[in-house]
Design a protein around this motif. Structure first.
Motif, PDB file in Angstrom:
ATOM      1  N   ARG A   1     -41.818  34.497  -9.864  1.00 18.80           N
ATOM      2  CA  ARG A   1     -40.506  34.006  -9.454  1.00 18.80           C
ATOM      3  C   ARG A   1     -40.640  32.932  -8.375  1.00 18.80           C
ATOM      4  NH1 ARG A   1     -37.604  34.898  -5.247  1.00 18.80           N
ATOM      5  NH2 ARG A   1     -38.858  36.644  -4.539  1.00 18.80           N
ATOM      6  N   VAL A   2     -41.520  33.171  -7.399  1.00 21.02           N
ATOM      7  CA  VAL A   2     -41.708  32.224  -6.297  1.00 21.02           C
ATOM      8  C   VAL A   2     -42.272  30.901  -6.816  1.00 21.02           C
ATOM      9  CG1 VAL A   2     -42.965  31.824  -4.145  1.00 21.02           C
ATOM     10  CG2 VAL A   2     -42.018  34.073  -4.624  1.00 21.02           C
ATOM     11  N   ALA A   3     -43.250  30.973  -7.721  1.00 22.04           N
ATOM     12  CA  ALA A   3     -43.837  29.758  -8.290  1.00 22.04           C
ATOM     13  C   ALA A   3     -42.807  29.001  -9.118  1.00 22.04           C
ATOM     14  CB  ALA A   3     -45.052  30.108  -9.132  1.00 22.04           C
ATOM     15  N   THR A   4     -41.992  29.727  -9.880  1.00 18.64           N
ATOM     16  CA  THR A   4     -40.961  29.084 -10.695  1.00 18.64           C
ATOM     17  C   THR A   4     -39.943  28.373  -9.810  1.00 18.64           C
ATOM     18  OG1 THR A   4     -41.242  30.782 -12.383  1.00 18.64           O
ATOM     19  CG2 THR A   4     -39.229  29.489 -12.493  1.00 18.64           C
ATOM     20  N   GLU A   5     -39.581  28.997  -8.689  1.00 20.38           N
ATOM     21  CA  GLU A   5     -38.651  28.356  -7.751  1.00 20.38           C
ATOM     22  C   GLU A   5     -39.259  27.076  -7.188  1.00 20.38           C
ATOM     23  OE1 GLU A   5     -37.707  31.294  -4.805  1.00 20.38           O
ATOM     24  OE2 GLU A   5     -36.529  32.503  -6.209  1.00 20.38           O
ATOM     25  N   GLY A   6     -40.557  27.109  -6.877  1.00 21.15           N
ATOM     26  CA  GLY A   6     -41.234  25.914  -6.370  1.00 21.15           C
ATOM     27  C   GLY A   6     -41.276  24.803  -7.393  1.00 21.15           C
ATOM     28  N   VAL A   7     -41.552  25.156  -8.652  1.00 19.57           N
ATOM     29  CA  VAL A   7     -41.576  24.159  -9.725  1.00 19.57           C
ATOM     30  C   VAL A   7     -40.177  23.588  -9.936  1.00 19.57           C
ATOM     31  CG1 VAL A   7     -42.008  23.812 -12.194  1.00 19.57           C
ATOM     32  CG2 VAL A   7     -43.608  25.163 -10.840  1.00 19.57           C
ATOM     33  N   SER A   8     -39.169  24.444  -9.886  1.00 20.58           N
ATOM     34  CA  SER A   8     -37.782  23.980 -10.035  1.00 20.58           C
ATOM     35  C   SER A   8     -37.411  23.027  -8.907  1.00 20.58           C
ATOM     36  CB  SER A   8     -36.815  25.162 -10.040  1.00 20.58           C
ATOM     37  OG  SER A   8     -37.050  25.990 -11.146  1.00 20.58           O
ATOM     38  N   LEU A   9     -37.837  23.366  -7.715  1.00 21.85           N
ATOM     39  CA  LEU A   9     -37.566  22.527  -6.545  1.00 21.85           C
ATOM     40  C   LEU A   9     -38.225  21.163  -6.706  1.00 21.85           C
ATOM     41  CD1 LEU A   9     -36.312  22.486  -3.697  1.00 21.85           C
ATOM     42  CD2 LEU A   9     -38.481  23.311  -2.836  1.00 21.85           C
ATOM     43  N   CYS A  10     -39.433  21.138  -7.242  1.00 18.74           N
ATOM     44  CA  CYS A  10     -40.156  19.884  -7.473  1.00 18.74           C
ATOM     45  C   CYS A  10     -39.422  19.007  -8.484  1.00 18.74           C
ATOM     46  CB  CYS A  10     -41.560  20.197  -7.962  1.00 18.74           C
ATOM     47  SG  CYS A  10     -42.606  18.758  -8.104  1.00 18.74           S
ATOM     48  N   GLY A  11     -38.764  19.598  -9.446  1.00 23.74           N
ATOM     49  CA  GLY A  11     -38.033  18.851 -10.457  1.00 23.74           C
ATOM     50  C   GLY A  11     -36.651  18.411 -10.026  1.00 23.74           C
ATOM     51  N   ASP A  12     -36.172  18.892  -8.887  1.00 25.24           N
ATOM     52  CA  ASP A  12     -34.840  18.560  -8.374  1.00 25.24           C
ATOM     53  C   ASP A  12     -34.880  17.181  -7.722  1.00 25.24           C
ATOM     54  OD1 ASP A  12     -32.350  18.416  -7.265  1.00 25.24           O
ATOM     55  OD2 ASP A  12     -32.519  20.275  -6.094  1.00 25.24           O
ATOM     56  N   SER A  13     -34.268  16.184  -8.367  1.00 27.06           N
ATOM     57  CA  SER A  13     -34.335  14.809  -7.864  1.00 27.06           C
ATOM     58  C   SER A  13     -33.550  14.604  -6.572  1.00 27.06           C
ATOM     59  CB  SER A  13     -33.865  13.832  -8.939  1.00 27.06           C
ATOM     60  OG  SER A  13     -32.550  14.135  -9.322  1.00 27.06           O
ATOM     61  N   THR A  14     -32.631  15.506  -6.253  1.00 26.89           N
ATOM     62  CA  THR A  14     -31.905  15.380  -4.984  1.00 26.89           C
ATOM     63  C   THR A  14     -32.777  15.826  -3.804  1.00 26.89           C
ATOM     64  OG1 THR A  14     -30.921  17.581  -5.219  1.00 26.89           O
ATOM     65  CG2 THR A  14     -29.661  15.718  -6.065  1.00 26.89           C
ATOM     66  N   ARG A  15     -33.694  16.742  -4.040  1.00 32.98           N
ATOM     67  CA  ARG A  15     -34.580  17.231  -2.972  1.00 32.98           C
ATOM     68  C   ARG A  15     -35.895  16.456  -2.909  1.00 32.98           C
ATOM     69  NH1 ARG A  15     -33.475  22.801  -1.823  1.00 32.98           N
ATOM     70  NH2 ARG A  15     -34.741  22.501   0.026  1.00 32.98           N
TER      71      ARG A  15
ATOM     72  N   ALA B   1     -40.298  22.376   4.405  1.00 31.71           N
ATOM     73  CA  ALA B   1     -40.238  23.673   3.721  1.00 31.71           C
ATOM     74  C   ALA B   1     -40.163  23.479   2.205  1.00 31.71           C
ATOM     75  CB  ALA B   1     -39.049  24.487   4.210  1.00 31.71           C
ATOM     76  N   ALA B   2     -39.361  22.504   1.775  1.00 25.61           N
ATOM     77  CA  ALA B   2     -39.237  22.223   0.342  1.00 25.61           C
ATOM     78  C   ALA B   2     -40.558  21.699  -0.215  1.00 25.61           C
ATOM     79  CB  ALA B   2     -38.124  21.207   0.098  1.00 25.61           C
ATOM     80  N   LEU B   3     -41.238  20.851   0.564  1.00 23.70           N
ATOM     81  CA  LEU B   3     -42.523  20.310   0.127  1.00 23.70           C
ATOM     82  C   LEU B   3     -43.556  21.417  -0.030  1.00 23.70           C
ATOM     83  CD1 LEU B   3     -44.400  17.930  -0.478  1.00 23.70           C
ATOM     84  CD2 LEU B   3     -44.802  17.731   1.983  1.00 23.70           C
ATOM     85  N   LYS B   4     -43.588  22.324   0.921  1.00 26.85           N
ATOM     86  CA  LYS B   4     -44.550  23.427   0.859  1.00 26.85           C
ATOM     87  C   LYS B   4     -44.321  24.283  -0.384  1.00 26.85           C
ATOM     88  CE  LYS B   4     -46.332  27.161   3.745  1.00 26.85           C
ATOM     89  NZ  LYS B   4     -46.215  27.853   5.031  1.00 26.85           N
ATOM     90  N   GLN B   5     -43.053  24.598  -0.659  1.00 29.06           N
ATOM     91  CA  GLN B   5     -42.734  25.432  -1.812  1.00 29.06           C
ATOM     92  C   GLN B   5     -42.990  24.680  -3.123  1.00 29.06           C
ATOM     93  OE1 GLN B   5     -38.776  27.059  -1.733  1.00 29.06           O
ATOM     94  NE2 GLN B   5     -39.204  28.489  -3.396  1.00 29.06           N
ATOM     95  N   ALA B   6     -42.649  23.402  -3.163  1.00 28.45           N
ATOM     96  CA  ALA B   6     -42.867  22.611  -4.372  1.00 28.45           C
ATOM     97  C   ALA B   6     -44.365  22.454  -4.640  1.00 28.45           C
ATOM     98  CB  ALA B   6     -42.206  21.242  -4.237  1.00 28.45           C
ATOM     99  N   TYR B   7     -45.135  22.207  -3.601  1.00 30.10           N
ATOM    100  CA  TYR B   7     -46.586  22.051  -3.741  1.00 30.10           C
ATOM    101  C   TYR B   7     -47.211  23.350  -4.252  1.00 30.10           C
ATOM    102  CZ  TYR B   7     -51.479  21.711  -2.330  1.00 30.10           C
ATOM    103  OH  TYR B   7     -52.851  21.745  -2.315  1.00 30.10           O
ATOM    104  N   ALA B   8     -46.815  24.482  -3.676  1.00 26.83           N
ATOM    105  CA  ALA B   8     -47.349  25.778  -4.117  1.00 26.83           C
ATOM    106  C   ALA B   8     -46.992  26.046  -5.578  1.00 26.83           C
ATOM    107  CB  ALA B   8     -46.832  26.897  -3.218  1.00 26.83           C
ATOM    108  N   GLY B   9     -45.773  25.715  -5.971  1.00 24.58           N
ATOM    109  CA  GLY B   9     -45.358  25.895  -7.356  1.00 24.58           C
ATOM    110  C   GLY B   9     -46.144  25.013  -8.309  1.00 24.58           C
TER     111      GLY B   9
END
Length: 196
Positions: free
Chosen positions: A5-19, A57-65
């Protein structure tokens, strides 16, 4: 292929063009691949202007994902872009981002596979055996011994290492017979297990 779930959230965050903006996204993909291939270190995430512009924080989560996604895709041997694309579509990635990621992933996949193949902990494999028979007539105290001793050298190799190690030991006739008996038992056990 499934991610936590955590990895999926990070991948989703990476795909979010607003973030994560488009330039930051492209650079993040490239830097992440370079870090995994050990061409760069994680400090390069901070040194890239576009990537550093993303919230920490968003970068850390996106990178981990992303790291989790890439390593799982390599582990599962995902050659088909459609498998990765379906996962990324579920994470709400746009088609241009999916295409960009798939292209870079397939380019780096052979190097990542080679790197992962050398990772792990396994015992060395025995590839050859040398032996020598020594016959001791006397010992240090000038007592008669008259006993054969076998000097065994096992040549081994490990994955990811070019030079193997030699394992040497000496044993008596009885110890050598015991070793051979145990090896035969191990071979029979493996044959039985593979037959089932």
């Amino acid at each position: 292929m499934e991610l936590s779930r955590v990895a999926t959230e990070g991948v989703s965050l990476c795909g979010d063009s607003t973030r994560v903006g488009d330039r930051a996204f492209r650079n993040l993909i490239q830097v992440t691949m370079d870090i995994l291939l050990m061409k760069k270190n994680e400090e390069s995430l901070k040194s890239d202007e576009d990537v550093a512009s993303v919230d920490a924080a968003a970068l850390k989560q996106a990178y981990a994902g992303l790291v989790t996604l890439i390593l799982e895709a390599v582990k599962m041997d995902c050659d088909s872009p459609s498998i990765i694309a379906s996962l990324l579509e579920d994470c709400k990635w746009g088609s241009d981002r999916i295409d960009y990621f798939s292209k870079h992933f397939l380019e780096c996949k052979p190097e990542l596979e080679a790197l992962l193949a050398g990772t792990g902990s396994s015992f060395p494999h025995i590839v050859d055996v040398d032996w020598r028979l020594d016959y001791y007539i006397k010992n240090n105290q000038m007592d008669k011994v008259n006993k054969p001793t076998y000097l065994i050298t096992l040549k081994t190799e490990e994955a990811g290492k070019s030079q193997g190690k030699d394992v040497q030991f000496s044993c008596s006739m009885e110890q050598l017979q015991d070793l051979v008996g145990k090896l035969k038992d191990a071979c029979k056990s493996i044959e039985r297990a593979s037959a089932n």
